[in-house]
Design an enzyme around this catalytic site. Sequence first.
Site, PDB file in Angstrom:
ATOM      1  N   HIS A 220     -37.640  48.256 -19.521  1.00 40.04           N
ATOM      2  CA  HIS A 220     -36.522  47.312 -19.469  1.00 40.04           C
ATOM      3  C   HIS A 220     -35.382  47.902 -20.299  1.00 40.04           C
ATOM      4  O   HIS A 220     -35.367  47.787 -21.520  1.00 40.04           O
ATOM      5  CB  HIS A 220     -36.981  45.969 -20.048  1.00 40.04           C
ATOM      6  CG  HIS A 220     -35.970  44.877 -19.975  1.00 40.04           C
ATOM      7  ND1 HIS A 220     -36.188  43.720 -19.242  1.00 40.04           N
ATOM      8  CD2 HIS A 220     -34.752  44.741 -20.527  1.00 40.04           C
ATOM      9  CE1 HIS A 220     -35.133  42.923 -19.381  1.00 40.04           C
ATOM     10  NE2 HIS A 220     -34.256  43.524 -20.152  1.00 40.04           N
ATOM     11  N   HIS A 222     -31.323  48.534 -21.339  1.00 38.32           N
ATOM     12  CA  HIS A 222     -29.944  48.062 -21.356  1.00 38.32           C
ATOM     13  C   HIS A 222     -29.011  49.270 -21.350  1.00 38.32           C
ATOM     14  O   HIS A 222     -29.384  50.351 -21.806  1.00 38.32           O
ATOM     15  CB  HIS A 222     -29.694  47.194 -22.594  1.00 38.32           C
ATOM     16  CG  HIS A 222     -30.312  45.834 -22.498  1.00 38.32           C
ATOM     17  ND1 HIS A 222     -29.764  44.719 -23.088  1.00 38.32           N
ATOM     18  CD2 HIS A 222     -31.434  45.393 -21.873  1.00 38.32           C
ATOM     19  CE1 HIS A 222     -30.516  43.661 -22.843  1.00 38.32           C
ATOM     20  NE2 HIS A 222     -31.539  44.042 -22.111  1.00 38.32           N
ATOM     21  N   CYS A 253     -28.631  39.837 -24.660  1.00 45.59           N
ATOM     22  CA  CYS A 253     -29.584  39.098 -25.478  1.00 45.59           C
ATOM     23  C   CYS A 253     -28.801  38.237 -26.451  1.00 45.59           C
ATOM     24  O   CYS A 253     -28.017  38.763 -27.250  1.00 45.59           O
ATOM     25  CB  CYS A 253     -30.509  40.031 -26.240  1.00 45.59           C
ATOM     26  SG  CYS A 253     -31.622  39.149 -27.355  1.00 45.59           S
ATOM     27  N   ASN A 262     -27.917  44.357 -18.911  1.00 48.73           N
ATOM     28  CA  ASN A 262     -29.099  45.027 -18.394  1.00 48.73           C
ATOM     29  C   ASN A 262     -28.712  46.117 -17.391  1.00 48.73           C
ATOM     30  O   ASN A 262     -27.610  46.123 -16.848  1.00 48.73           O
ATOM     31  CB  ASN A 262     -29.984  44.015 -17.661  1.00 48.73           C
ATOM     32  CG  ASN A 262     -30.635  43.022 -18.581  1.00 48.73           C
ATOM     33  OD1 ASN A 262     -31.465  43.382 -19.396  1.00 48.73           O
ATOM     34  ND2 ASN A 262     -30.271  41.750 -18.457  1.00 48.73           N
TER      35      ASN A 262
END
Length: 314
Positions: A220, A222, A253, A262
Amino acid sequence: MTAEGLPMAVPAADLPARVRIHEVGARDGLQNEQRAVPTEIKAEFIRRLAGAGLTTIEATSFVHPKWVPQLADAEQLFPLVKDLPGVALPVLVPNGRGLERALALGAERIAVFASATESFAKANLNRTVDESLAVFGPVVRQAKDAGAHVRGYVSMCFGDPWEGPVPLHQVARVCTALRDMGCDELSLGDTIGVATPGHVLELLALLNEEGVPTNMIGVHFHDTYGQALANTYAALEHGVTTIDASAGGLGGCPYAKSATGNLATEDLVWMLHGLGIETGVDLGRLTATSVWMAAHLDRPSPSRTVRALSHKDQ
């Protein structure tokens, strides 16, 4: 959307034949919005993402509305989308109460959210790392007893805005704890976007040494420093086949102000299709969905691919 046959598929050696995209736009993307998005718009967003071929779409979070007011409508939203054929709809739960709410609505895929650092655990969960793991243990067991698939998110795997570089063994300790409590899948979060490809490969290698198999790992990333696709490629070289991404590049976030958007799903799909890697995603329909959502949010998508393809349409 673009010229026929683009991007041209030129496969690279030793990369996976297919990747499963874990779409997080409807949850991780929208939770960071300044104002709440209407429930029906969220539901339509999820339906359109499914229509574009995404088969794993994180729908919402059963956290207390006080902490993430943008997702306060979880009970109203989930029934609107839970019967989409062929689509897995994971939901985030912070504790036993959140799990009960999710299971009562028929959720079959659950995610818990841990931290590799003490500072972020305190900011995001108001607990130490060990205290948060102690909370998640019973939650994971109860979810598994109910027949649910459980994903364990680990945030701040590559760097922390308060603590700086995060030692690899610190990340591995949290990952193995989640594995041992029964999580089916782990997602390694580059929450503030500071990872680089060599760092990614070192962490993946260490996790394998610690008994966490590659097929259990998702990534995941960014795109804070423009490294998300490079880091994804490194993960692909290691054999990772689950990649988190957010349609249109939505999200960040709310508890880490240096965390920007993201990895955009469209940018990821463009690269994967260019590498000859199957995703099942229709890039044109996905781009149209992100343009539609950007209009509802009253701002352009940060995704380079969305901008390029939507510009060609004008």
